[in-house]
Motif scaffolding. Structure first.
Motif, PDB file in Angstrom:
ATOM      1  N   VAL A 623     -48.841 -24.569 -25.573  1.00 17.88           N
ATOM      2  CA  VAL A 623     -48.785 -25.930 -25.041  1.00 17.88           C
ATOM      3  C   VAL A 623     -49.210 -26.899 -26.145  1.00 17.88           C
ATOM      4  CG1 VAL A 623     -49.662 -27.525 -23.301  1.00 17.88           C
ATOM      5  CG2 VAL A 623     -49.311 -25.109 -22.729  1.00 17.88           C
ATOM      6  N   ALA A 624     -48.442 -27.950 -26.336  1.00 17.22           N
ATOM      7  CA  ALA A 624     -48.723 -28.923 -27.398  1.00 17.22           C
ATOM      8  C   ALA A 624     -49.076 -30.278 -26.796  1.00 17.22           C
ATOM      9  CB  ALA A 624     -47.512 -29.065 -28.321  1.00 17.22           C
ATOM     10  N   ARG A 625     -49.772 -31.084 -27.593  1.00  6.23           N
ATOM     11  CA  ARG A 625     -50.138 -32.433 -27.164  1.00  6.23           C
ATOM     12  C   ARG A 625     -49.807 -33.433 -28.263  1.00  6.23           C
ATOM     13  NH1 ARG A 625     -56.224 -32.589 -26.262  1.00  6.23           N
ATOM     14  NH2 ARG A 625     -56.224 -30.870 -27.777  1.00  6.23           N
ATOM     15  N   VAL A 626     -49.403 -34.619 -27.839  1.00  4.94           N
ATOM     16  CA  VAL A 626     -49.237 -35.746 -28.741  1.00  4.94           C
ATOM     17  C   VAL A 626     -49.953 -36.933 -28.117  1.00  4.94           C
ATOM     18  CG1 VAL A 626     -47.641 -37.320 -29.893  1.00  4.94           C
ATOM     19  CG2 VAL A 626     -47.004 -34.932 -29.572  1.00  4.94           C
ATOM     20  N   ALA A 627     -50.834 -37.567 -28.889  1.00  6.77           N
ATOM     21  CA  ALA A 627     -51.630 -38.683 -28.361  1.00  6.77           C
ATOM     22  C   ALA A 627     -51.967 -39.623 -29.497  1.00  6.77           C
ATOM     23  CB  ALA A 627     -52.898 -38.150 -27.697  1.00  6.77           C
ATOM     24  N   SER A 628     -52.667 -40.691 -29.164  1.00 12.21           N
ATOM     25  CA  SER A 628     -53.071 -41.644 -30.192  1.00 12.21           C
ATOM     26  C   SER A 628     -54.183 -41.067 -31.058  1.00 12.21           C
ATOM     27  CB  SER A 628     -53.535 -42.957 -29.550  1.00 12.21           C
ATOM     28  OG  SER A 628     -52.451 -43.629 -28.945  1.00 12.21           O
ATOM     29  N   LEU A 629     -54.368 -41.673 -32.215  1.00 11.69           N
ATOM     30  CA  LEU A 629     -55.411 -41.222 -33.133  1.00 11.69           C
ATOM     31  C   LEU A 629     -56.795 -41.410 -32.510  1.00 11.69           C
ATOM     32  CD1 LEU A 629     -54.193 -42.740 -36.544  1.00 11.69           C
ATOM     33  CD2 LEU A 629     -53.796 -40.426 -35.647  1.00 11.69           C
ATOM     34  N   ASP A 630     -57.728 -40.604 -32.933  1.00  6.68           N
ATOM     35  CA  ASP A 630     -59.098 -40.710 -32.435  1.00  6.68           C
ATOM     36  C   ASP A 630     -59.854 -41.824 -33.158  1.00  6.68           C
ATOM     37  OD1 ASP A 630     -58.925 -38.755 -30.488  1.00  6.68           O
ATOM     38  OD2 ASP A 630     -59.519 -37.141 -31.839  1.00  6.68           O
ATOM     39  N   THR A 631     -59.327 -43.032 -32.983  1.00  7.98           N
ATOM     40  CA  THR A 631     -59.971 -44.231 -33.523  1.00  7.98           C
ATOM     41  C   THR A 631     -59.942 -45.305 -32.447  1.00  7.98           C
ATOM     42  OG1 THR A 631     -57.976 -45.343 -34.352  1.00  7.98           O
ATOM     43  CG2 THR A 631     -58.985 -43.678 -35.787  1.00  7.98           C
ATOM     44  N   ALA A 632     -60.647 -46.388 -32.697  1.00  9.26           N
ATOM     45  CA  ALA A 632     -60.449 -47.566 -31.858  1.00  9.26           C
ATOM     46  C   ALA A 632     -59.049 -48.106 -32.112  1.00  9.26           C
ATOM     47  CB  ALA A 632     -61.503 -48.616 -32.183  1.00  9.26           C
TER      48      ALA A 632
END
Length: 659
Positions: A623-632
């Motif tokens: 299972v893969a995930r795509v999300a925003s960067l771990d920044t503000a």
């Protein structure tokens, strides 16, 4: 201590004596039981009984009181059965929380009491909400809420007083000034001399009373209530008193100078009133002994019943079900086939307007939502149609407004609270996760509140107007979360959220407001909460997403002509549709979870873990995930585009397809 009986009869004075004596005798018995290990914790109100009893006895029995730890006299004055009260203290089934909470952390609508949460300040706004409901229904009622001098340092105190003053709410704020917040003396809590100094700053009448003089407390509250019922407005009453025992028994009193105990022992509210009545021949020795015997017998009878009651039996299904008020949603279809092309923002406005028509008890609250129509113009024109009593501009007091929503629920009313931006909900976080979410589980009081959350990035609005913060609430049992991606779903899910008697967080992506349109029914309709929607059929790869992610996935599907992508729009995040997820996994064997929120701790991680645990045999790839960067969320457009997952989506999909 000077007592002024005014025109109160002997019977009234005796009634006050019985009322103040009962909590004292219960307390003395509880301290013995605490030493015997038969109760686990005790917050003593010895020395402060006159405030609780005087306040409760001064109000009508159907007017709400919101007490604190040391307000046992509120419960006894409202004739709460002692066996149930003692069962509550012991965590027994017949208590008011089924063993789920302790001491006075409960409410009972039967007795018009709403108990505290340990955060103290949030209950002040709940009182505002009860008072607002009374005001809207034109009921001549008063609500009284207690605060200690320590708890009054919290921002919730300011917000509750400010909103009550601006809206003219019939609330009495009773401040019990006993000189200490746990061990911290007043001179380390605040610099002002008296709480009555705060009244003029808020535009509120403020009075000060001797909190150990029950007649003075009773008469002051009674007269204040009479005045407020005829001329609705808030009032602050400061009761000067002293706590004769520790914050709770385990904390002790070593931090308090001994001379203070000696001084205040002479002002004991029970002993002094008893002596006064004996001197005035209102009370005789024989009558006094008879009253004490009756109260003692009532206490022992209540204790025996509580001791005989078993501890709760574990029932996992009941525990899970009681997080929410039971509600079987019946999906409502539009009455006619007529449809109109509407933008996302118009669909939200349409649903909100039709819900206002459907539920006359529904009140909208938010910053700039009245004449201005809100910063995104969702409520434009609503004031003309529904009036300012139901479409209410609020001060910048997010916590208070959310607490008011719970207070209105106590009185059977619905509310919608708009966060101007989803980011600002952090200012009211405790009300949502500790009050709205837990209230039904704790004592059966639902929170019929929808919180609208304009969310998401893409407009170069920077770190404080662009966050995707749905995961903050995904972890909180008792809440529901919906997140539409189309105008059709936006209207149907908003109507469903308002219909649902439980607290619902409604996320609406700002970048969808005016960028997408769809033909949607003109009539009122709802969509089932907790039901996902298949946006596109495919056989090669399943993309599970929601909100803006749906549109990114659809765009990629059009670009990848040789790939067959299944796109599942969750729509509801809490609860989420496990059956639909399983079916989508089974169909392709490859799963990618996409969301705009940052990767770490995002909702995708929970769904991925569930798939791995429950659908492992169906998978042909990890299972893969795509999300925003771990920044503000950054401000400059190039940085923001790199932050968002859209550019990484294609790369990940191609990798998955070649696995």
């Amino acid at each position: 201590m000077n007592y002024n009986r005014k025109d109160y009869t002997d019977d009234q004075l005796l009634a006050l004596y019985k009322a103040i004596l009962k909590p004292r005798m219960i307390e003395e018995r509880m301290l013995v039981l605490l030493r015997q290990g038969k109760v686990s914790k005790w917050f003593s109100g010895i020395g402060q009984e006159a405030i609780s009893v005087g306040s409760a006895e001064a109000l009508d029995s159907d007017e709400y009181l919101l007490p604190l730890h040391r307000n046992l006299g509120v419960f006894t004055s409202r004739q709460v059965p002692l066996d149930r009260l003692f069962a509550q203290f012991q965590g027994k089934t017949t208590g008011f929380t089924k063993g789920r909470d302790r001491s006075f952390h409960f409410g009972t609508n039967e007795h018009h009491i709403v108990g505290m949460i340990s955060h103290l300040g949030p209950q002040l706004a709940v009182a505002d909400g009860i008072a607002l409901a009374d005001l809207l229904e034109k009921k001549e009622k008063v609500t009284l809420v207690f605060s200690g001098d320590g708890g009054a340092s919290e921002g919730d105190f300011h917000e509750a007083l400010n909103v009550a003053a601006v809206w003219g709410l019939p609330v009495i704020f009773m401040i019990e000034n006993n000189g200490y917040g746990l061990s911290t003396p007043s001179n380390e809590q605040f610099r002002f001399r008296h709480f009555i100094d705060k009244g003029p700053a808020y535009g509120i009448d403020a009075l000060q009373v001797d909190g150990n003089n029950i007649l003075e407390v009773y008469d002051t509250v009674r007269q204040a209530a009479i005045s407020i019922r005829k001329n609705p407005r808030p009032m602050l009453i400061e009761a000067i008193t002293f706590r004769m025992r520790g914050h709770e028994e385990a904390s002790g009193t070593k931090y308090v100078p001994q001379e203070l105990f000696e001084k205040w022992a002479k002002k004991d509210p029970v002993e002094n009133f008893e002596k006064y009545l004996l001197d005035e021949l209102v009370l005789t020795q024989k009558t006094m002994e008879s009253i004490k015997e009756q109260i003692k017998a009532e206490i022992e009878n209540g204790l025996q019943k509580a001791f005989d009651t078993p501890m709760p039996e574990v029932n996992r299904e009941e525990e899970l079900q009681d997080m929410y008020k039971p509600f079987n949603q019946e999906v409502i279809r539009p009455a006619a086939d007529t449809k109109t092309e509407k933008r996302f923002v118009d669909a939200i406005s349409d649903g909100l307007r039709q819900s206002m028509e459907r539920y006359p008890e529904l009140v909208l609250m938010g910053q700039d939502i009245a004449e201005y129509g809100g910063v995104f113009k969702v409520t434009e024109g609503f004031v003309d149609k529904f009036g300012k009593s139901r479409v209410r501009n609020t001060p910048l007091c997010e916590s208070a407004i959310l607490g008011i929503g719970l207070g209105m629920s106590v009185r059977g009313q619905k509310s919608m609270v708009e966060m101007q931006f989803a980011d600002f909900v952090s200012a009211g976080f405790s009300q949502i996760v500790n009050n709205l979410a837990k209230s039904h589980y704790r004592w059966g009081q639902n929170a019929d509140v929808v919180v609208r959350m304009p969310t998401g990035a893409g407009a170069a609005a920077g770190p404080f107007h662009s966050q995707s913060n749905e995961a903050w609430f995904f972890h909180t049992p008792g809440l529901k979360i919906v997140y539409p991606s189309s105008p059709y779903d936006a209207k149907g899910l908003l109507n469903a959220a308002i219909e649902d008697p439980n607290p619902v967080m409604y996320f609406e992506h700002k970048m969808l407001y005016r960028s997408i349109t769809q033909e949607i029914p003109d009539d009122y309709y709802t969509i089932e909460i907790g039901k996902a929607r298949t946006v596109a059929e495919g056989t090669d790869l399943t993309i599970i997403t929601y909100g803006m992610g749906v549109h990114w996935a659809k765009q990629l599907q059009q670009e990848l002509k040789d790939a067959s992508l299944e796109i599942l729009d969750l729509r509801s995040l809490l609860p989420w549709d496990k059956d639909a997820v399983r079916a989508a996994v089974e169909k392709t064997g490859r799963v990618l979870i996409l969301h705009e929120d940052t990767m770490t701790g995002g909702i995708g991680g929970e769904i991925a873990a569930w798939i791995s645990e429950h659908c492992f045999e169906l998978l042909d790839a990890p299972v893969a995930r795509v999300a925003s960067l771990d920044t503000a969320v950054p401000f400059a457009p190039p940085l923001e585009q790199e932050f968002l997952p859209k550019q990484r989506l294609r790369e990940k999909v191609e990798l998955m397809l070649s696995y």
